[in-house]
Design a protein around this motif. Sequence first.
Motif, PDB file in Angstrom:
ATOM      1  N   ASP A  95      37.113  41.519  43.362  1.00  0.00           N
ATOM      2  CA  ASP A  95      37.874  42.764  43.463  1.00  0.00           C
ATOM      3  C   ASP A  95      37.818  43.577  42.179  1.00  0.00           C
ATOM      4  OD1 ASP A  95      38.802  42.307  46.112  1.00  0.00           O
ATOM      5  OD2 ASP A  95      40.334  40.966  45.326  1.00  0.00           O
ATOM      6  N   ALA A  96      37.971  42.901  41.037  1.00  0.00           N
ATOM      7  CA  ALA A  96      38.043  43.631  39.773  1.00  0.00           C
ATOM      8  C   ALA A  96      37.638  42.742  38.602  1.00  0.00           C
ATOM      9  CB  ALA A  96      39.463  44.138  39.550  1.00  0.00           C
ATOM     10  N   VAL A  97      37.204  43.410  37.537  1.00  0.00           N
ATOM     11  CA  VAL A  97      36.871  42.753  36.279  1.00  0.00           C
ATOM     12  C   VAL A  97      37.617  43.503  35.182  1.00  0.00           C
ATOM     13  CG1 VAL A  97      35.027  42.115  34.688  1.00  0.00           C
ATOM     14  CG2 VAL A  97      34.560  42.204  37.136  1.00  0.00           C
ATOM     15  N   LEU A  98      38.311  42.771  34.335  1.00  0.00           N
ATOM     16  CA  LEU A  98      39.029  43.361  33.210  1.00  0.00           C
ATOM     17  C   LEU A  98      38.374  42.885  31.924  1.00  0.00           C
ATOM     18  CD1 LEU A  98      41.395  44.828  31.804  1.00  0.00           C
ATOM     19  CD2 LEU A  98      42.692  42.699  32.043  1.00  0.00           C
ATOM     20  N   TYR A  99      37.879  43.812  31.145  1.00  0.00           N
ATOM     21  CA  TYR A  99      37.309  43.498  29.834  1.00  0.00           C
ATOM     22  C   TYR A  99      38.308  43.920  28.771  1.00  0.00           C
ATOM     23  CZ  TYR A  99      32.666  42.602  31.770  1.00  0.00           C
ATOM     24  OH  TYR A  99      31.593  42.078  32.455  1.00  0.00           O
ATOM     25  N   THR A 100      38.770  42.976  27.982  1.00  0.00           N
ATOM     26  CA  THR A 100      39.730  43.286  26.927  1.00  0.00           C
ATOM     27  C   THR A 100      39.062  43.913  25.720  1.00  0.00           C
ATOM     28  OG1 THR A 100      39.533  41.048  26.036  1.00  0.00           O
ATOM     29  CG2 THR A 100      41.300  41.457  27.631  1.00  0.00           C
ATOM     30  N   HIS A 101      37.794  43.588  25.515  1.00  0.00           N
ATOM     31  CA  HIS A 101      37.014  44.199  24.442  1.00  0.00           C
ATOM     32  C   HIS A 101      35.535  44.010  24.763  1.00  0.00           C
ATOM     33  CE1 HIS A 101      37.650  40.007  23.201  1.00  0.00           C
ATOM     34  NE2 HIS A 101      36.545  40.110  22.489  1.00  0.00           N
ATOM     35  N   GLY A 102      34.700  44.719  24.042  1.00  0.00           N
ATOM     36  CA  GLY A 102      33.299  44.789  24.406  1.00  0.00           C
ATOM     37  C   GLY A 102      32.333  43.940  23.609  1.00  0.00           C
ATOM     38  N   ASN A 103      32.806  42.914  22.941  1.00  0.00           N
ATOM     39  CA  ASN A 103      31.880  42.056  22.193  1.00  0.00           C
ATOM     40  C   ASN A 103      30.862  41.428  23.133  1.00  0.00           C
ATOM     41  OD1 ASN A 103      33.618  42.684  20.125  1.00  0.00           O
ATOM     42  ND2 ASN A 103      34.141  40.580  19.631  1.00  0.00           N
TER      43      ASN A 103
ATOM     44  N   VAL B 245      30.981  40.876  27.242  1.00  0.00           N
ATOM     45  CA  VAL B 245      30.226  41.783  28.097  1.00  0.00           C
ATOM     46  C   VAL B 245      28.749  41.445  27.953  1.00  0.00           C
ATOM     47  CG1 VAL B 245      29.709  44.183  28.640  1.00  0.00           C
ATOM     48  CG2 VAL B 245      31.957  43.586  27.736  1.00  0.00           C
ATOM     49  N   GLY B 246      28.232  40.683  28.880  1.00  0.00           N
ATOM     50  CA  GLY B 246      26.825  40.297  28.836  1.00  0.00           C
ATOM     51  C   GLY B 246      25.920  41.468  29.184  1.00  0.00           C
ATOM     52  N   LYS B 247      24.665  41.349  28.843  1.00  0.00           N
ATOM     53  CA  LYS B 247      23.705  42.429  29.058  1.00  0.00           C
ATOM     54  C   LYS B 247      23.434  42.675  30.547  1.00  0.00           C
ATOM     55  CE  LYS B 247      19.158  43.869  27.425  1.00  0.00           C
ATOM     56  NZ  LYS B 247      18.021  43.515  26.572  1.00  0.00           N
ATOM     57  N   TYR B 248      23.397  41.616  31.341  1.00  0.00           N
ATOM     58  CA  TYR B 248      23.030  41.739  32.754  1.00  0.00           C
ATOM     59  C   TYR B 248      24.197  41.505  33.722  1.00  0.00           C
ATOM     60  CZ  TYR B 248      18.536  41.285  30.478  1.00  0.00           C
ATOM     61  OH  TYR B 248      17.474  41.469  29.633  1.00  0.00           O
ATOM     62  N   THR B 249      25.237  40.855  33.276  1.00  0.00           N
ATOM     63  CA  THR B 249      26.344  40.494  34.163  1.00  0.00           C
ATOM     64  C   THR B 249      27.053  41.703  34.774  1.00  0.00           C
ATOM     65  OG1 THR B 249      26.648  38.428  32.971  1.00  0.00           O
ATOM     66  CG2 THR B 249      28.484  39.177  34.314  1.00  0.00           C
ATOM     67  N   PRO B 250      27.402  42.743  34.003  1.00  0.00           N
ATOM     68  CA  PRO B 250      28.131  43.866  34.613  1.00  0.00           C
ATOM     69  C   PRO B 250      27.394  44.509  35.789  1.00  0.00           C
ATOM     70  CG  PRO B 250      28.292  43.995  32.240  1.00  0.00           C
ATOM     71  CD  PRO B 250      27.283  42.918  32.551  1.00  0.00           C
ATOM     72  N   SER B 251      26.097  44.745  35.665  1.00  0.00           N
ATOM     73  CA  SER B 251      25.380  45.383  36.771  1.00  0.00           C
ATOM     74  C   SER B 251      25.293  44.466  37.986  1.00  0.00           C
ATOM     75  CB  SER B 251      23.990  45.847  36.332  1.00  0.00           C
ATOM     76  OG  SER B 251      23.206  44.742  35.914  1.00  0.00           O
ATOM     77  N   ALA B 252      25.160  43.159  37.756  1.00  0.00           N
ATOM     78  CA  ALA B 252      25.131  42.211  38.874  1.00  0.00           C
ATOM     79  C   ALA B 252      26.477  42.173  39.579  1.00  0.00           C
ATOM     80  CB  ALA B 252      24.742  40.818  38.382  1.00  0.00           C
ATOM     81  N   LEU B 253      27.557  42.197  38.818  1.00  0.00           N
ATOM     82  CA  LEU B 253      28.893  42.190  39.422  1.00  0.00           C
ATOM     83  C   LEU B 253      29.212  43.526  40.093  1.00  0.00           C
ATOM     84  CD1 LEU B 253      30.954  40.262  36.725  1.00  0.00           C
ATOM     85  CD2 LEU B 253      30.045  39.394  38.896  1.00  0.00           C
ATOM     86  N   ALA B 254      28.650  44.608  39.588  1.00  0.00           N
ATOM     87  CA  ALA B 254      28.876  45.929  40.185  1.00  0.00           C
ATOM     88  C   ALA B 254      28.340  45.980  41.613  1.00  0.00           C
ATOM     89  CB  ALA B 254      28.238  47.020  39.330  1.00  0.00           C
ATOM     90  N   GLU B 255      27.330  45.195  41.900  1.00  0.00           N
ATOM     91  CA  GLU B 255      26.778  45.136  43.257  1.00  0.00           C
ATOM     92  C   GLU B 255      27.779  44.560  44.250  1.00  0.00           C
ATOM     93  OE1 GLU B 255      23.014  43.133  43.185  1.00  0.00           O
ATOM     94  OE2 GLU B 255      22.192  44.541  41.725  1.00  0.00           O
ATOM     95  N   LYS B 256      28.827  43.908  43.761  1.00  0.00           N
ATOM     96  CA  LYS B 256      29.883  43.348  44.614  1.00  0.00           C
ATOM     97  C   LYS B 256      30.954  44.399  44.921  1.00  0.00           C
ATOM     98  CE  LYS B 256      27.958  39.338  43.894  1.00  0.00           C
ATOM     99  NZ  LYS B 256      27.199  38.649  44.902  1.00  0.00           N
ATOM    100  N   ASN B 257      30.736  45.640  44.464  1.00  0.00           N
ATOM    101  CA  ASN B 257      31.669  46.760  44.659  1.00  0.00           C
ATOM    102  C   ASN B 257      33.025  46.526  44.010  1.00  0.00           C
ATOM    103  OD1 ASN B 257      29.855  48.412  46.150  1.00  0.00           O
ATOM    104  ND2 ASN B 257      30.155  47.036  47.883  1.00  0.00           N
ATOM    105  N   ALA B 258      33.031  45.840  42.897  1.00  0.00           N
ATOM    106  CA  ALA B 258      34.267  45.576  42.158  1.00  0.00           C
ATOM    107  C   ALA B 258      34.622  46.770  41.280  1.00  0.00           C
ATOM    108  CB  ALA B 258      34.095  44.339  41.282  1.00  0.00           C
ATOM    109  N   TRP B 259      35.902  46.849  40.917  1.00  0.00           N
ATOM    110  CA  TRP B 259      36.372  47.804  39.923  1.00  0.00           C
ATOM    111  C   TRP B 259      36.241  47.167  38.544  1.00  0.00           C
ATOM    112  CZ3 TRP B 259      37.456  52.776  40.410  1.00  0.00           C
ATOM    113  CH2 TRP B 259      37.701  53.276  41.690  1.00  0.00           C
TER     114      TRP B 259
END
Length: 73
Positions: free
Chosen positions: A16-24, A28-42
Amino acid sequence: MRVPLPIEAKDVPRLDAVLYTHGNSDHVGKYTPSALAEKNAWFYGTFPVVKNLEKLGVPVEQTKTIGIRETFK
């Protein structure tokens, strides 16, 4: 030494959602956000985090900027 991940982002069945407290890079991995975005998460984070997520392929329509000390449901 690299530790194996408990689950690959592509194998997450639903999200459903991903919360990033900071961007280290250890958060925040290089490939993980785009892969998780395919799940239509916020994706929630501070302004710099959200801008980085967008550079990594998360559509702007799936991001929400949260201010420091701001609360949300």
